[in-house]
Design a protein around this motif. Structure first.
Motif, PDB file in Angstrom:
ATOM      1  N   SER A  89       0.867  -1.180   0.000  1.00 22.83           N
ATOM      2  CA  SER A  89       0.000   0.000   0.000  1.00 22.83           C
ATOM      3  C   SER A  89       0.900   1.225   0.000  1.00 22.83           C
ATOM      4  O   SER A  89       1.897   1.272   0.736  1.00 22.83           O
ATOM      5  CB  SER A  89      -0.913   0.034   1.228  1.00 22.83           C
ATOM      6  N   ILE A  90       0.553   2.189  -0.838  1.00 18.58           N
ATOM      7  CA  ILE A  90       1.350   3.406  -0.963  1.00 18.58           C
ATOM      8  C   ILE A  90       0.542   4.572  -0.403  1.00 18.58           C
ATOM      9  O   ILE A  90      -0.645   4.719  -0.713  1.00 18.58           O
ATOM     10  CB  ILE A  90       1.707   3.676  -2.435  1.00 18.58           C
ATOM     11  N   GLY A  91       1.170   5.373   0.418  1.00 16.13           N
ATOM     12  CA  GLY A  91       0.502   6.551   0.959  1.00 16.13           C
ATOM     13  C   GLY A  91       1.069   6.929   2.315  1.00 16.13           C
ATOM     14  O   GLY A  91       1.959   6.255   2.852  1.00 16.13           O
ATOM     15  N   GLN A  92       0.563   8.004   2.855  1.00 15.62           N
ATOM     16  CA  GLN A  92       0.992   8.446   4.171  1.00 15.62           C
ATOM     17  C   GLN A  92       0.653   7.381   5.215  1.00 15.62           C
ATOM     18  O   GLN A  92      -0.467   6.870   5.252  1.00 15.62           O
ATOM     19  CB  GLN A  92       0.308   9.762   4.529  1.00 15.62           C
ATOM     20  N   PHE A  93       1.599   7.076   6.069  1.00 16.62           N
ATOM     21  CA  PHE A  93       1.431   6.018   7.065  1.00 16.62           C
ATOM     22  C   PHE A  93       0.168   6.231   7.897  1.00 16.62           C
ATOM     23  O   PHE A  93      -0.616   5.292   8.112  1.00 16.62           O
ATOM     24  CB  PHE A  93       2.660   5.975   7.986  1.00 16.62           C
ATOM     25  N   ALA A  94      -0.058   7.461   8.347  1.00 18.66           N
ATOM     26  CA  ALA A  94      -1.185   7.741   9.233  1.00 18.66           C
ATOM     27  C   ALA A  94      -2.533   7.640   8.524  1.00 18.66           C
ATOM     28  O   ALA A  94      -3.577   7.564   9.189  1.00 18.66           O
ATOM     29  CB  ALA A  94      -1.033   9.128   9.856  1.00 18.66           C
ATOM     30  N   GLU A  95      -2.520   7.643   7.204  1.00 14.67           N
ATOM     31  CA  GLU A  95      -3.775   7.592   6.442  1.00 14.67           C
ATOM     32  C   GLU A  95      -4.143   6.177   6.002  1.00 14.67           C
ATOM     33  O   GLU A  95      -5.199   5.969   5.393  1.00 14.67           O
ATOM     34  CB  GLU A  95      -3.665   8.512   5.225  1.00 14.67           C
ATOM     35  N   ILE A  96      -3.291   5.216   6.286  1.00 11.72           N
ATOM     36  CA  ILE A  96      -3.553   3.813   5.957  1.00 11.72           C
ATOM     37  C   ILE A  96      -4.004   3.114   7.236  1.00 11.72           C
ATOM     38  O   ILE A  96      -3.397   3.261   8.292  1.00 11.72           O
ATOM     39  CB  ILE A  96      -2.300   3.141   5.376  1.00 11.72           C
ATOM     40  N   GLU A  97      -5.066   2.341   7.152  1.00  8.50           N
ATOM     41  CA  GLU A  97      -5.640   1.698   8.332  1.00  8.50           C
ATOM     42  C   GLU A  97      -4.649   0.708   8.964  1.00  8.50           C
ATOM     43  O   GLU A  97      -3.917   0.011   8.254  1.00  8.50           O
ATOM     44  CB  GLU A  97      -6.924   0.949   7.956  1.00  8.50           C
ATOM     45  N   PRO A  98      -4.626   0.638  10.298  1.00  8.33           N
ATOM     46  CA  PRO A  98      -3.710  -0.291  10.972  1.00  8.33           C
ATOM     47  C   PRO A  98      -3.851  -1.736  10.516  1.00  8.33           C
ATOM     48  O   PRO A  98      -2.855  -2.459  10.430  1.00  8.33           O
ATOM     49  CB  PRO A  98      -4.095  -0.130  12.454  1.00  8.33           C
ATOM     50  N   ASP A  99      -5.076  -2.160  10.216  1.00 10.67           N
ATOM     51  CA  ASP A  99      -5.250  -3.548   9.770  1.00 10.67           C
ATOM     52  C   ASP A  99      -4.539  -3.806   8.448  1.00 10.67           C
ATOM     53  O   ASP A  99      -4.074  -4.928   8.197  1.00 10.67           O
ATOM     54  CB  ASP A  99      -6.740  -3.877   9.622  1.00 10.67           C
ATOM     55  N   ARG A 100      -4.455  -2.789   7.600  1.00  9.92           N
ATOM     56  CA  ARG A 100      -3.738  -2.953   6.336  1.00  9.92           C
ATOM     57  C   ARG A 100      -2.235  -3.049   6.587  1.00  9.92           C
ATOM     58  O   ARG A 100      -1.561  -3.872   5.977  1.00  9.92           O
ATOM     59  CB  ARG A 100      -4.042  -1.783   5.386  1.00  9.92           C
ATOM     60  N   HIS A 101      -1.708  -2.237   7.496  1.00  9.60           N
ATOM     61  CA  HIS A 101      -0.296  -2.365   7.859  1.00  9.60           C
ATOM     62  C   HIS A 101      -0.011  -3.774   8.388  1.00  9.60           C
ATOM     63  O   HIS A 101       0.998  -4.396   8.038  1.00  9.60           O
ATOM     64  CB  HIS A 101       0.082  -1.327   8.925  1.00  9.60           C
ATOM     65  N   ALA A 102      -0.914  -4.273   9.248  1.00 13.46           N
ATOM     66  CA  ALA A 102      -0.725  -5.609   9.811  1.00 13.46           C
ATOM     67  C   ALA A 102      -0.774  -6.680   8.727  1.00 13.46           C
ATOM     68  O   ALA A 102      -0.012  -7.656   8.769  1.00 13.46           O
ATOM     69  CB  ALA A 102      -1.800  -5.881  10.872  1.00 13.46           C
ATOM     70  N   ALA A 103      -1.656  -6.502   7.730  1.00 10.21           N
ATOM     71  CA  ALA A 103      -1.748  -7.474   6.641  1.00 10.21           C
ATOM     72  C   ALA A 103      -0.461  -7.506   5.821  1.00 10.21           C
ATOM     73  O   ALA A 103      -0.010  -8.582   5.399  1.00 10.21           O
ATOM     74  CB  ALA A 103      -2.940  -7.137   5.747  1.00 10.21           C
ATOM     75  N   ILE A 104       0.128  -6.332   5.589  1.00  7.84           N
ATOM     76  CA  ILE A 104       1.393  -6.265   4.838  1.00  7.84           C
ATOM     77  C   ILE A 104       2.480  -7.042   5.564  1.00  7.84           C
ATOM     78  O   ILE A 104       3.236  -7.819   4.958  1.00  7.84           O
ATOM     79  CB  ILE A 104       1.801  -4.795   4.618  1.00  7.84           C
ATOM     80  N   VAL A 105       2.550  -6.872   6.874  1.00  5.77           N
ATOM     81  CA  VAL A 105       3.554  -7.596   7.661  1.00  5.77           C
ATOM     82  C   VAL A 105       3.260  -9.094   7.651  1.00  5.77           C
ATOM     83  O   VAL A 105       4.176  -9.922   7.528  1.00  5.77           O
ATOM     84  CB  VAL A 105       3.597  -7.054   9.104  1.00  5.77           C
ATOM     85  N   ASP A 106       1.985  -9.465   7.740  1.00  2.08           N
ATOM     86  CA  ASP A 106       1.637 -10.886   7.788  1.00  2.08           C
ATOM     87  C   ASP A 106       2.014 -11.599   6.496  1.00  2.08           C
ATOM     88  O   ASP A 106       2.528 -12.720   6.521  1.00  2.08           O
ATOM     89  CB  ASP A 106       0.142 -11.039   8.063  1.00  2.08           C
ATOM     90  N   VAL A 107       1.772 -10.960   5.355  1.00  3.68           N
ATOM     91  CA  VAL A 107       2.129 -11.578   4.074  1.00  3.68           C
ATOM     92  C   VAL A 107       3.633 -11.481   3.820  1.00  3.68           C
ATOM     93  O   VAL A 107       4.300 -12.482   3.521  1.00  3.68           O
ATOM     94  CB  VAL A 107       1.355 -10.918   2.913  1.00  3.68           C
ATOM     95  N   ASN A 108       4.180 -10.279   3.940  1.00  4.03           N
ATOM     96  CA  ASN A 108       5.552 -10.020   3.495  1.00  4.03           C
ATOM     97  C   ASN A 108       6.622 -10.530   4.445  1.00  4.03           C
ATOM     98  O   ASN A 108       7.762 -10.760   4.025  1.00  4.03           O
ATOM     99  CB  ASN A 108       5.759  -8.523   3.295  1.00  4.03           C
TER     100      ASN A 108
END
Length: 255
Positions: A89-108
């Protein structure tokens, strides 16, 4: 039993698909796995008898174990594993939902660990086996607007370097391929950032697949940067002081 084999995650499109086709056409037995969808179906039709496809979600541990064990058993050996599955996901960190950040870590990150863990006993039985992880230019210095993706690739770098040492006793070489921006579906429908404009989206999945082929069959190297400009940045970055690396990143990203 004499046919070398490779298992690839995230194989339905982009780098994974190009790599699956490259190895299949070179005579390898290829296990190409991804989430269910038309990409897997068309890949099987295009690649021929050397390639098998299947659905696998790298966030599900039991599914990963069953799939890896099944392919290794079918192929009779496991020479190479390519950890390619990833999301962005590309964009400002604070504007991306925490669940999306967690999903990126879970996959990557966790997904890479799950596949590596499941593959280890099979790789350890194959002399000269290799584990190849997809890192990124964003693992060299934290990239604005790619914060969680960049963090995930830093983790992949650390895991690669640790396993390269741990698994040497089992004759498993672990390395990372580091592409910069690639013209692939991962970047479809996203706006260009300053770093994309300045580094350019010049790499192709086929070009990265050729580097992965060298990582799988050539001399053993720990990190393989892809693309002339990024190679220069990568090599110089190993010697530059932190302040100079930060300045270089600011020039590239506009931050």
């Amino acid at each position: 039993m004499n046919q070398p084999s490779i298992l690839i995650t995230g194989a339905a499109s982009g780098i994974g698909r190009a790599t699956a086709l490259h190895f299949a056409r070179a005579g390898w037995r290829v296990g190409a796995f991804d989430l269910p969808g038309p990409g897997l179906d068309s890949l099987a039709a295009e690649a021929g008898d050397n390639l098998v496809t299947g659905a696998m979600d790298v966030t599900r541990g039991a599914e990963v174990q069953t799939t890896v064990d099944g392919f290794a058993g079918q192929a009779g050996r496991l020479d190479v594993v390519l950890n390619n599955a990833g999301i962005l996901s590309i964009g400002q960190f604070a504007e991306i939902e925490p669940d999306r950040h967690a999903a990126i870590v879970d996959v990557n990150v966790t997904g890479v660990m799950r596949v590596a863990h499941a593959a280890y006993p099979h790789l350890a039985k194959t002399p000269g086996a290799r584990l190849i992880n997809l890192a990124s230019a964003s693992a060299d210095f934290g990239v604005p607007e790619f914060a969680s993706y960049s963090a995930s690739k830093f983790a992949v770098r650390g895991l690669t370097e640790a396993l390269n040492l741990e698994w040497a006793a089992a004759d498993i070489h672990v390395c990372a391929v580091w592409p910069s921006f690639v013209r692939s579906p991962m970047l479809d429908n996203v706006g260009e950032t300053t770093s994309m404009q300045r580094l350019g989206i010049s790499l192709t999945p086929e070009g990265v697949a050729r580097v992965i082929w060298r990582a799988a069959t050539g001399r053993r190297r720990l990190h393989l940067p892809v693309g002339l400009l990024y190679k220069l940045l990568f090599v110089s970055g190993q010697w530059l002081p932190f302040a100079m690396k930060r300045l270089s990143m600011r020039l590239i990203t506009g931050y």
